[in-house]
Each structure stands twice: as structure tokens, then as C-alpha cells.
Design a protein around this motif. Structure first.
Motif, mmCIF file in Angstrom:
data_model
loop_
_atom_site.group_PDB
_atom_site.id
_atom_site.type_symbol
_atom_site.label_atom_id
_atom_site.label_comp_id
_atom_site.label_asym_id
_atom_site.label_seq_id
_atom_site.Cartn_x
_atom_site.Cartn_y
_atom_site.Cartn_z
ATOM 1 N N GLY A 82 -50.478 0.505 41.100
ATOM 2 C CA GLY A 82 -50.937 0.980 39.790
ATOM 3 C C GLY A 82 -49.842 1.230 38.792
ATOM 4 O O GLY A 82 -50.105 1.408 37.605
ATOM 5 N N GLY A 83 -48.599 1.236 39.251
ATOM 6 C CA GLY A 83 -47.498 1.473 38.321
ATOM 7 C C GLY A 83 -47.486 2.885 37.774
ATOM 8 O O GLY A 83 -47.366 3.093 36.566
ATOM 9 N N LEU A 84 -47.586 3.852 38.659
ATOM 10 C CA LEU A 84 -47.559 5.246 38.202
ATOM 11 C C LEU A 84 -46.140 5.634 37.808
ATOM 12 O O LEU A 84 -45.209 5.438 38.571
ATOM 13 N N PRO A 85 -45.978 6.190 36.635
ATOM 14 C CA PRO A 85 -44.634 6.576 36.208
ATOM 15 C C PRO A 85 -44.177 7.876 36.869
ATOM 16 O O PRO A 85 -44.988 8.737 37.197
ATOM 17 N N VAL A 86 -42.863 7.981 37.047
ATOM 18 C CA VAL A 86 -42.263 9.244 37.486
ATOM 19 C C VAL A 86 -41.586 9.843 36.266
ATOM 20 O O VAL A 86 -40.692 9.231 35.682
ATOM 21 N N GLY A 87 -42.047 11.007 35.872
ATOM 22 C CA GLY A 87 -41.585 11.601 34.624
ATOM 23 C C GLY A 87 -40.130 12.027 34.634
ATOM 24 O O GLY A 87 -39.524 12.197 35.688
ATOM 25 N N GLY B 141 -53.233 4.270 30.065
ATOM 26 C CA GLY B 141 -52.098 5.111 29.720
ATOM 27 C C GLY B 141 -50.798 4.387 30.020
ATOM 28 O O GLY B 141 -50.729 3.156 29.896
ATOM 29 N N LYS B 142 -49.784 5.137 30.424
ATOM 30 C CA LYS B 142 -48.490 4.533 30.729
ATOM 31 C C LYS B 142 -48.468 4.017 32.164
ATOM 32 O O LYS B 142 -47.556 4.308 32.945
ATOM 33 N N THR B 143 -49.471 3.280 32.517
ATOM 34 C CA THR B 143 -49.565 2.708 33.859
ATOM 35 C C THR B 143 -49.831 1.216 33.722
ATOM 36 O O THR B 143 -50.164 0.732 32.643
ATOM 37 N N TRP B 144 -49.725 0.511 34.826
ATOM 38 C CA TRP B 144 -49.882 -0.943 34.766
ATOM 39 C C TRP B 144 -51.349 -1.355 34.722
ATOM 40 O O TRP B 144 -51.652 -2.494 34.402
ATOM 41 N N ILE B 145 -52.230 -0.455 35.119
ATOM 42 C CA ILE B 145 -53.656 -0.750 35.082
ATOM 43 C C ILE B 145 -54.398 0.428 34.461
ATOM 44 O O ILE B 145 -53.866 1.532 34.356
ATOM 45 N N ALA B 150 -56.523 10.823 34.691
ATOM 46 C CA ALA B 150 -55.102 11.146 34.623
ATOM 47 C C ALA B 150 -54.322 10.132 35.448
ATOM 48 O O ALA B 150 -54.844 9.605 36.440
ATOM 49 N N PRO B 151 -53.060 9.850 35.078
ATOM 50 C CA PRO B 151 -52.250 8.885 35.830
ATOM 51 C C PRO B 151 -51.655 9.501 37.092
ATOM 52 O O PRO B 151 -50.446 9.689 37.208
ATOM 53 N N VAL B 152 -52.512 9.843 38.019
ATOM 54 C CA VAL B 152 -52.087 10.423 39.302
ATOM 55 C C VAL B 152 -52.775 9.658 40.419
ATOM 56 O O VAL B 152 -53.814 9.012 40.200
ATOM 57 N N PRO B 153 -52.218 9.718 41.633
ATOM 58 C CA PRO B 153 -52.702 8.850 42.712
ATOM 59 C C PRO B 153 -54.217 8.837 42.951
ATOM 60 O O PRO B 153 -54.774 7.751 43.146
ATOM 61 N N PRO B 154 -54.911 9.977 42.924
ATOM 62 C CA PRO B 154 -56.347 9.898 43.242
ATOM 63 C C PRO B 154 -57.155 9.040 42.272
ATOM 64 O O PRO B 154 -58.265 8.624 42.605
ATOM 65 N N TYR B 155 -56.613 8.779 41.075
ATOM 66 C CA TYR B 155 -57.373 8.050 40.059
ATOM 67 C C TYR B 155 -56.888 6.617 39.836
ATOM 68 O O TYR B 155 -57.391 5.937 38.944
#
Lengths: 111, 211
Positions: A82-87, B141-145, B150-155
Motif C-alpha cells: 500500500g505504500g504507507l509512509p513513515v512520518g 492520501g499520501k499512499t500508493w493506493i 486513515a493511512p494505517v495498516p488496518p485500512y
């Protein structure tokens, strides 16, 4: 999560033990736990690391540790897909851990 | 299905239940892929994770790329690669569903192999067509998909709610629930939270997962 849990519950942790098999991370069975975690991603992993944990912590804990390894095989892939950013703040607060574990060389370190 | 009595120790009932639910869910038609296609994605992921050649399939090349990359080289994903496979698949939703299948198969297979078991056979694909239900007002958001809220793992897989729920259910059984995660002193039987996180950290380090 490791550093947070250890600090909040007043447990001493040497994070280098996560990556270095020659370093005892501290908690009971720590070297066997990290050995299982590192081995879990291998293409030829078997029950030997879990059986070593049975000797160290008992059968129930060994199976639960294997389950956690399975969970993080999932978790790592979800975040990398998913490309989650690390702040920036997280990077700053975790700078010591990133350095100790050589994580700056990871493929996603610059993202 | 998932008879794991001959191993290093007893497997908790909630883990067995989650594994069986995972396999049953996998065998049904998804939201964007048929059950036959889901089975082929699962077989490709299993082969890739074990370093074997991918089996013959009728999947599009982009789906095989997703199965192989996420199963075997997850740390080498890039935003450009994701955009490319999404274009090849035709939608983000198909990508998200394929990722959900791959990650659950890899998790289950790793757990079984650590217990000394062979990977569980997949169930026969069930008939039916994908529901193709789109999520209302998805956000990017600032994610690839696209994911929300929220941009956190569960979502991460929220674009396909069925995949998000199935993945989170398995993760909660193998690791812990979101509520448990808030407790730094959490205990799972004989394991303290710090010991649990040692395993988690070692897997993540070995997978070169920066997150």
C-alpha cells in the motif's frame, strides 16, 4: 512497538538482538524468539526454530510465537503493497533503532 | 481442514477458527475476482513464496506479477510498480483483492511450516460471480493506493471491504486485536508483549520492512 512496550513496562531491551543472532535482546527466550522471526521468511523454514522455543518457553508460547511470525509475514506485505509512509517525527524518534538495525539500507527507507 | 494436532504444541481455537474462515472465504467468489481466479492467485503466491516456478494459470500477467512480487519480494514494491500493475489489472480494486489473497496465504503457510506442517490444500473454488461493489467516495492520501479512513495498516485494503475484514480477522488471531495493541503490558499466555514484539521486529527486519 518493541521499544514502546519495553520502555513503558520498564524492561531492558537490546534492539541489536533483533538482527544479530549473537546479541541477547534481553527478555526470557529472546534469542530463540528473534531466531524464529528471522528464520520465518526463509523458503526452507521448518519446525526446528519453534521446537527450540518449546525448550526455552514452553509449547504454548512457541506456537503463539509462530503465529506472530505468520501475522508479520502478512503485516509487512500489506504495508509494502500500500505504500504507507513513515512520518518525519517517527523517523526522528526511532533514529537510534534505524541506525542500530541498519534499516537506512532498506529499499523503502527513502520513501 | 487445518488439523494441526501433530505439532510442537496445541494451536489456540481462535487461530484454527480464523484459518478455516480464511480458507472458506478464499474459495468463494470475491468482489473483483472469481473463485477460480482467486485460487490461481493463491497458488501463484504460494509457489513464489517458496521460490518455485509459478504454476500455469489463466491470470493476466499483472496478477501474476502481484502474486510473485508481494509474496516473494515485498520490500521491492515501488509506487511506479503499483501504478503499472493497477493499469495492467484495470483497477485498484483488483490489485487490493489480489494483495489480500496473497498476504493471507503467505501468513497461513508460514505459520504451518513453523509448526512442521505442509501447507494446507486449497478448497475447491465455488461458483458465482464477483460482486463488483465499489466503495462510496474512496479517498486517496499520501499512499500508493486509495484507502480510508486513515493511512494505517488496518485500512490498506479498505477499498475492498471483504478483503480488509478477512485480512484483519486473520491478523488479529495470529497477533492481537487493535484494542490489545494499545496495551504495552499485553500478555498472550506465557508471552509478554515485549516478547511478542521481538518476534514481530525480527520478521520485519528480515523482510526489510521499513514501516
Amino acid at each position: 512497538m518493541l521499544s514502546w512496550s519495553a520502555a513503558t513496562t520498564h524492561r531492558d531491551i537490546d534492539v541489536k538482538g533483533v538482527a544479530d543472532p549473537g546479541v541477547d535482546p534481553g527478555p526470557p527466550g529472546g534469542m530463540a524468539l528473534t531466531a524464529l522471526g528471522r528464520a520465518a521468511i526463509g523458503v526452507d523454514v521448518d519446525a526446528s526454530f519453534t521446537l527450540a522455543l518449546v525448550d526455552a518457553l514452553g509449547a504454548e508460547a512457541a506456537v503463539d510465537a509462530a503465529a506472530v511470525a505468520g501475522a508479520f509475514e502478512l503485516y509487512n506485505r500489506v504495508v509494502d503493497a500500500g505504500g504507507l509512509p513513515v512520518g518525519r517525527v517517527t523517523r526522528q524518534t526511532m533514529a537510534d533503532v534505524i541506525d542500530a538495525l541498519g534499516m537506512a539500507a532498506f529499499p523503502h527507507a527513502d520513501w | 481442514m487445518f488439523v494441526l494436532s501433530n505439532g510442537p504444541g496445541p494451536v489456540r481455537a481462535d487461530i484454527l477458527s480464523a484459518l478455516r474462515a480464511t480458507w472458506t472465504h478464499l474459495a468463494g467468489p470475491g468482489t473483483w475476482w472469481t473463485a477460480v481466479e482467486r485460487r490461481q492467485i493463491a497458488e501463484a503466491a504460494r509457489a513464489a513464496r517458496l521460490g518455485k516456478d509459478l504454476p500455469d494459470s489463466s491470470l493476466p500477467p499483472a496478477a501474476l506479477d502481484v502474486a510473485h512480487t508481494i509474496a516473494a519480494r515485498p520490500a521491492h514494491t515501488t509506487e511506479r510498480w503499483v501504478a503499472g500493475v493497477v493499469e495492467g489489472l484495470g483497477s485498484e480494486e483488483e490489485y487490493v483483492e489480489a494483495v489480500g489473497i496473497v498476504v493471507r496465504v503467505v501468513a497461513a503457510d508460514t505459520f504451518l511450516r513453523l509448526l512442521g506442517h505442509e501447507p494446507e490444500s486449497f478448497l475447491d473454488p465455488q461458483p458465482g460471480q464477483p460482486g463488483r461493489v465499489e466503495v462510496a467516495e474512496p479517498r486517496r492520501g499520501k499512499t500508493w493506493i486509495t484507502m480510508g479512513p486513515a493511512p494505517v495498516p488496518p485500512y490498506v485494503l479498505s477499498l475492498v471491504p471483504s478483503e480488509m475484514e478477512a485480512t484483519n480477522r486473520l491478523e488479529h488471531a495470529l497477533y492481537m486485536t487493535g484494542q490489545d495493541m494499545e496495551d504495552p503490558d499485553f500478555r498472550r499466555g506465557a508471552l509478554h508483549r515485549t516478547q511478542i514484539e521481538l518476534v514481530a521486529s525480527a520478521v520485519s527486519w528480515a523482510n526489510e520492512c521499513f514501516y
